[in-house]
Design an enzyme around this catalytic site. Sequence first.
Site, mmCIF file in Angstrom:
data_model
loop_
_atom_site.group_PDB
_atom_site.id
_atom_site.type_symbol
_atom_site.label_atom_id
_atom_site.label_comp_id
_atom_site.label_asym_id
_atom_site.label_seq_id
_atom_site.Cartn_x
_atom_site.Cartn_y
_atom_site.Cartn_z
ATOM 1 N N ARG A 69 -11.090 -4.402 60.793
ATOM 2 C CA ARG A 69 -10.085 -3.656 60.056
ATOM 3 C C ARG A 69 -10.023 -2.258 60.647
ATOM 4 N NH1 ARG A 69 -10.598 -1.792 53.758
ATOM 5 N NH2 ARG A 69 -11.700 -0.047 54.742
ATOM 6 N N TYR A 108 -8.626 7.210 52.555
ATOM 7 C CA TYR A 108 -9.426 6.036 52.203
ATOM 8 C C TYR A 108 -9.918 5.310 53.448
ATOM 9 C CZ TYR A 108 -10.422 1.187 51.632
ATOM 10 O OH TYR A 108 -11.046 -0.020 51.723
ATOM 11 N N ASP A 153 -5.510 -1.893 55.795
ATOM 12 C CA ASP A 153 -5.408 -1.851 54.341
ATOM 13 C C ASP A 153 -4.517 -0.690 53.913
ATOM 14 O OD1 ASP A 153 -7.975 -2.095 51.721
ATOM 15 O OD2 ASP A 153 -5.785 -1.947 51.636
ATOM 16 N N HIS A 203 -3.790 -0.038 50.906
ATOM 17 C CA HIS A 203 -4.438 0.446 49.672
ATOM 18 C C HIS A 203 -3.456 0.905 48.606
ATOM 19 C CE1 HIS A 203 -8.366 1.751 47.912
ATOM 20 N NE2 HIS A 203 -8.722 0.756 48.668
ATOM 21 N N GLU A 260 -2.795 -5.316 54.263
ATOM 22 C CA GLU A 260 -3.352 -5.554 52.925
ATOM 23 C C GLU A 260 -2.850 -4.532 51.923
ATOM 24 O OE1 GLU A 260 -7.562 -5.415 53.142
ATOM 25 O OE2 GLU A 260 -7.806 -4.953 51.016
ATOM 26 N N GLU A 279 -7.099 -7.814 45.531
ATOM 27 C CA GLU A 279 -8.507 -7.472 45.243
ATOM 28 C C GLU A 279 -8.656 -6.877 43.851
ATOM 29 O OE1 GLU A 279 -8.965 -4.810 48.584
ATOM 30 O OE2 GLU A 279 -9.344 -3.166 47.200
ATOM 31 N N ARG A 315 -6.704 -12.173 48.094
ATOM 32 C CA ARG A 315 -7.775 -11.184 48.269
ATOM 33 C C ARG A 315 -8.773 -11.155 47.101
ATOM 34 N NH1 ARG A 315 -10.315 -8.832 51.441
ATOM 35 N NH2 ARG A 315 -10.168 -6.646 50.831
ATOM 36 N N GLU A 354 -14.005 -10.557 54.163
ATOM 37 C CA GLU A 354 -14.345 -9.140 54.369
ATOM 38 C C GLU A 354 -15.854 -9.004 54.248
ATOM 39 O OE1 GLU A 354 -12.707 -6.598 51.368
ATOM 40 O OE2 GLU A 354 -13.179 -4.771 52.432
ATOM 41 N N TRP A 414 -4.671 5.445 44.781
ATOM 42 C CA TRP A 414 -5.688 5.759 45.795
ATOM 43 C C TRP A 414 -5.966 4.536 46.626
ATOM 44 C CZ3 TRP A 414 -10.746 3.781 46.445
ATOM 45 C CH2 TRP A 414 -11.457 4.432 47.444
HETATM 46 O O1 LIG Z 1 -10.384 -3.840 51.080
HETATM 47 N N1 LIG Z 1 -11.294 -3.209 50.539
HETATM 48 C C1 LIG Z 1 -11.081 -2.233 49.685
HETATM 49 O O2 LIG Z 1 -9.947 -1.887 49.387
HETATM 50 C C2 LIG Z 1 -12.288 -1.593 49.067
HETATM 51 O O3 LIG Z 1 -12.800 -0.670 49.962
HETATM 52 C C3 LIG Z 1 -11.990 -0.934 47.732
HETATM 53 O O4 LIG Z 1 -11.425 0.343 47.933
HETATM 54 C C4 LIG Z 1 -13.293 -0.778 46.972
HETATM 55 O O5 LIG Z 1 -13.886 -2.031 46.853
HETATM 56 C C5 LIG Z 1 -13.050 -0.188 45.588
HETATM 57 O O6 LIG Z 1 -14.276 -0.141 44.879
HETATM 58 CO CO LIG Z 2 -8.512 -3.348 50.128
#
Ligand SMILES: O=NC(=O)[C@@H](O)[C@H](O)[C@H](O)CO
Ligand SMILES: [Co+2]
Length: 409
Positions: free
Chosen positions: A147, A159, A217, A219, A243, A269, A290, A346, A409
């Site tokens: 990733r 992030y 990601d 996010h 993602e 996720e 996910r 992952e 976030w």
């Molecule tokens: O794809 N993985 C992620 O997005 C993780 O890094 C999440 O930010 C954390 O699990 C949050 O606790």
């Molecule tokens: Co993620």
Amino acid sequence: MKIIAAEVFVTSPSRNFVTLRITTDDGVTGIGDATLNGRELAVAAYLKEHVAQLLIGKDPHRIEDTWQFLYRSSYWRRGPVTMAAIAAVDMALWDIKGKVANMPVYQLLGGASRNGLRAYGHASGADLESLFDSVREHLELGYKSVRIQTAVPGIKAVYGVAAQAQASGERYDYEPAGRGAFPVEEDWDTRAYLRHLPSVFEAVRNEFGPELPLLHDGHHRMTPIQAAKLGKALEPYDLFWLEDCTPAENQEALRLVRQHTTTPLAIGEIFNTVYDYQTIIKEQLIDYVRAASTHFGGISPLKKVMDFAAQYQIKSGFHGPTDISPVGFAAQLHVGLAIHNYGIQEYMQHSDATNEVFEQSMTFVDGYLHPGNKPGIGVEFNEEAAAAFPYQQAYLPYNRLVDGTVHDW
Ligand SMILES: O=NC(=O)[C@@H](O)[C@H](O)[C@H](O)CO
Ligand SMILES: [Co+2]
């Protein structure tokens, strides 16, 4: 066989984990992961104050019945706290069933559908040089997929970029959960991110070639049309997946993204039941599921959602950061090994302190994971080691846009 005890342990080697241990009158024990990063004590209380007493005297073999009882008898359904608590019970009962049957859980789920589980690691770097070093480090660790997360000009903290860990020379092996009584505020500017990212993937492809599977990601930070724009801009770099490209509570939002780009999409996720996936699976709006066993109600529903996804040619991409404990991680390796529609796993590597508390049978060899063949889930909880790491309150960071508006976030 009857359940005689259900104990909850909160421990914090490197980071906080919540673990449930169920004991039967035969002396057989099973463990489950109930870790919800940033809200750990809510799940610990849900288990200690409301669930443990309901389990005493129950037949541990009745996994589906216990799951349905906990899901329906609470009346208030779904949500991350409830489903993490139910997940821990589900995992512990599968662990017990495997130990009694003297089989690893994947054998109880139908046996192995492959020899090993392809994994991806978290390469990151504030600039191209450190990003390339991180990719090389992960290739040397045996990963066959990586990733890619990097800084964005003009944004202070992004992030997934382990600048702070790299500064101290550590590997990025912990999920960002800043210890303290208030979440750390980070900043964000989507336009700057959209302008910058394609050039990063062009540089990575030029450096590492067209073969290496690359993931990214988003996010939850883009609107659907911004996600569509990024997905299209990244097509020349042939990503394995993009993602969490946009918040997916409104599952229909993915229709717009899907119309504009062939970049494969991975979502879920932060989902905790199959209903969160219903539209995006039925309309094939994603390519990878996910979910993580711990956030999704355990092993039983994870297998069910993957059987549903299989009808739509959607594969697994289970969440596997270090805030999924080694118990939750192993649980989903068993599901991943048994299902036909496996995609990728992952895999951030837990710290030495975490591995001291959770003794694991899983292996990672030449880019492939395997849960091992010990009866049950294959993880032992070391209560003495856990006691040395008391809980420390920690929150995930949160975001504000440059104009001060709170953002995802
Ligand atoms: O794809 N993985 C992620 O997005 C993780 O890094 C999440 O930010 C954390 O699990 C949050 O606790
Ligand atoms: Co993620």
